[in-house]
Design an enzyme around this catalytic site. Structure first.
Site, mmCIF file in Angstrom:
data_model
loop_
_atom_site.group_PDB
_atom_site.id
_atom_site.type_symbol
_atom_site.label_atom_id
_atom_site.label_comp_id
_atom_site.label_asym_id
_atom_site.label_seq_id
_atom_site.Cartn_x
_atom_site.Cartn_y
_atom_site.Cartn_z
ATOM 1 N N ASP A 213 10.218 32.228 18.950
ATOM 2 C CA ASP A 213 10.653 33.306 18.066
ATOM 3 C C ASP A 213 10.609 32.679 16.675
ATOM 4 O OD1 ASP A 213 12.086 34.911 16.318
ATOM 5 O OD2 ASP A 213 13.354 35.687 17.910
ATOM 6 N N HIS A 214 9.602 33.019 15.896
ATOM 7 C CA HIS A 214 9.375 32.224 14.683
ATOM 8 C C HIS A 214 10.529 32.338 13.682
ATOM 9 C CE1 HIS A 214 7.872 35.946 12.762
ATOM 10 N NE2 HIS A 214 8.015 35.332 11.607
ATOM 11 N N HIS B 232 13.792 38.824 16.792
ATOM 12 C CA HIS B 232 14.253 38.269 15.517
ATOM 13 C C HIS B 232 15.672 38.717 15.139
ATOM 14 C CE1 HIS B 232 10.147 37.258 15.496
ATOM 15 N NE2 HIS B 232 9.666 38.264 14.813
HETATM 16 C C1 BG6 Z 1 6.390 39.388 13.796
HETATM 17 C C2 BG6 Z 1 6.124 40.839 14.039
HETATM 18 O O1 BG6 Z 1 7.045 38.804 14.880
HETATM 19 O O2 BG6 Z 1 7.191 39.245 12.628
HETATM 20 C C3 BG6 Z 1 5.462 41.486 12.843
HETATM 21 O O3 BG6 Z 1 5.299 40.986 15.180
HETATM 22 C C4 BG6 Z 1 6.267 41.233 11.602
HETATM 23 O O4 BG6 Z 1 5.293 42.878 13.049
HETATM 24 C C5 BG6 Z 1 6.594 39.749 11.445
HETATM 25 O O5 BG6 Z 1 5.510 41.677 10.490
HETATM 26 C C6 BG6 Z 1 7.558 39.523 10.307
HETATM 27 O O6 BG6 Z 1 7.711 38.148 10.107
HETATM 28 P P1 BG6 Z 1 8.078 37.553 8.671
HETATM 29 O O7 BG6 Z 1 8.156 36.089 8.895
HETATM 30 O O8 BG6 Z 1 6.981 37.987 7.737
HETATM 31 O O9 BG6 Z 1 9.398 38.179 8.287
#
Ligand code: BG6
Length: 518
Positions: A185-186, A248
């Site tokens: 989960d980045h 997230h």
């Molecule tokens: C991803 C989603 O996990 O996170 C995307 O699949 C989303 O739809 C993205 O745009 C948002 O990540 P960040 O790091 O740009 O807030």
């Protein structure tokens, strides 16, 4: 995570090397780790794909990916010359058993060449429909062993609902041991998300206040101004709830709500987070509308540019009923949070890109000051800004200068970029280093993924059954559908406008407003 030493020799096997993720995130992250001196002396990337590239084609493409996506800007020519020799293309069909035999031989050849038993990381940067096949074939080829030096990384989405997540976990856990599995989960790799733990547990000041006695409610917003970009096909089968909230936003909620862990050991932290997910009060199936709101963007304007409606995006069904916005109200049934609602919202094509968590404190229990002194006074508020202006903001009351006693809110502000020089590592840098070091703390455990799906199950079911006839119900460039304002207004509260975006330029413009209809 604590013990930051250079990882042991490692081979990354990336399934889907031709895809967007490898190009935009993974390889730029490996490059930055190399520049910062974190990559092992011996490492290689075996990129698997089906498009018949040569090693040279692959290297050229990845170099462009770094140029465009690295936080450091264009690649350093000399470094790249050295680094590129570690990237190899392997034309492969993941559905063929022979692919895994070839892979096995290749890995054995690298070990022999390096004269070491290298760690192996199998990275599944491929569409989820291929996950189970690849995992099973890795197992059949015996590539899941030995346990102490083989890891598998799974990208989201982790399942489509509880049943599919359980199935995927069964497949994974039937072949790999849990400590070999890294479910990404980045958001957990983002500096400011990790900072929630540092802020809560590295200070004595806040933890005593972090409970139902002082906190009125919590808001978590992850707003995006982009639409679905080129991912219409994936997104139209997913939607905001699955794409953002299941992972997230619930992970950010866990970090805010969890009990203090006794250490940063992966098992301990993950146990504390699962406790939170398990304590979330089930959303009643017969009253989902009182807890969950969905929306879909129509056309509109964002920063002076025309934005088209979701249904007009490529690879999206013309009558699509997929939600591009979701808001939830959750309650946590434990001693700390009883009676403190958590409001979550996320959406695409909103007015601005901003991710933040707001801790709204209660009114003072007794007003010492006369009514006249309180005009414009506001209860305390703490804002944890995850992006784009990473920082922490605390609102408190002071005496307005003058002869009369008049209270006025002011803001104490901390910006990362002001306090620390240099750019922070990106989420994938942190996460890839953790994978190489075998540190699971920032990754999702099987029971976490399932607990998160369990929280959302009543909403997914209700939304599947009743179609949203009002779609599209918010214009691009707004803050989402009107119903989302009503969700929180019913409790006598309002979404907090992310006004801190203006603070950086003009401190006088920086007042947290309440009652904003957003
Ligand atoms: C991803 C989603 O996990 O996170 C995307 O699949 C989303 O739809 C993205 O745009 C948002 O990540 P960040 O790091 O740009 O807030």
């Amino acid at each position: 995570m604590n013990d930051r030493q250079k990882p042991a020799p490692t081979v990354f096997v990336i399934f889907g090397i031709g895809g967007d993720l490898a190009w935009r995130k993974l390889v730029p992250a490996l490059y930055n780790l190399e520049v910062d001196g974190w990559m092992p002396e011996q490492f290689a990337v075996l990129g698997l794909g089906r498009s018949g590239m040569s090693d040279g084609d692959l290297r050229q493409r990845l170099r462009e990916g770094i140029d465009e996506n690295s936080r450091r800007g264009e690649v350093d020519g000399d470094r790249w010359e050295e680094l590129q020799q570690n990237f190899f293309y392997l034309e492969a069909d993941a559905a063929e058993a022979s692919t895994f035999e070839d892979l096995s031989e290749r890995l054995a050849a690298i070990d022999a060449d390096w004269e070491v038993a290298a760690n192996r990381v199998f990275y599944l940067a491929i569409p989820p429909r291929f996950f189970e096949d690849v995992i099973e074939r890795l197992g059949q080829a015996g590539l899941h062993e030995p346990r102490d030096r083989v890891r598998v990384v799974i990208e989201k989405p982790f399942g489509h609902d509880l049943d599919s997540a359980q199935r995927l976990n069964r497949t994974l856990n039937g072949i790999f041991a849990e400590e070999q599995i890294f479910r990404i989960d980045h958001y957990l790799g983002k500096e400011t998300v990790q900072n929630i733990m540092a802020f809560r547990f590295g200070n004595t000041l806040f933890e005593p206040l972090w409970n139902r006695r002082y906190i009125d409610h919590v808001q978590i917003t992850v707003a995006e101004s982009v639409g679905v970009e080129h991912r219409g096909d994936y997104y139209d089968h997913s939607g905001a709830l699955r794409d953002m909230i299941q992972n997230h936003l619930l992970q950010v909620l866990c970090l805010i709500a969890m009990e203090p862990p006794i250490s940063l050991e992966g098992r301990e932290v993950r146990n504390r987070k699962v406790d939170v997910l398990r304590a979330i009060r089930p959303i009643p199936s017969d009253h989902v509308d009182g807890h969950a709101i969905r929306g879909q963007y129509g056309s509109g304007w964002i920063e002076g540019e025309r934005a088209e409606a979701y249904r007009d995006e490529s690879d999206v069904a013309a009558e699509s009923l997929t939600e591009t916005f979701a808001a939830l109200k959750l309650n946590i049934d434990n001693w700390r949070w009883q009676g403190v609602p958590f409001y979550l919202r996320t959406g695409k094509r909103l007015q601005a890109k901003v991710s933040e968590a707001v801790i709204q404190f209660k009114e003072v229990p007794h007003q010492t000051f006369p009514q006249a002194a309180l005009m414009g006074s506001q209860p305390n508020r703490l804002l944890l800004s995850i992006q784009p202006h990473e920082g922490i903001f605390l609102r408190f009351e002071v005496k307005h200068p003058g002869l009369a006693m008049q209270l006025s809110p002011v803001l104490m502000q901390f910006y990362y970029e002001d306090a620390f020089a240099g750019s922070s590592p990106e989420a994938y840098e942190t996460l890839l280093l953790d994978v190489m070091q075998g540190d699971t703390m920032l990754f999702m455990r099987a029971d976490q993924t399932e607990a998160a799906w369990r929280v959302l199950a009543p909403v997914l079911e209700a939304w599947e059954e009743s179609k949203p006839f009002s779609f599209p119900n918010y214009p691009s460039g707004s803050w989402g559908p009107e119903e989302a304002s009503q969700l929180i207004a019913r409790d006598g509260r309002a979404w907090i406008m992310p006004t801190h975006l203006a603070c950086k330029e003009d401190i006088t413009a920086c007042r947290f407003r309440t009652g904003d209809e957003i």
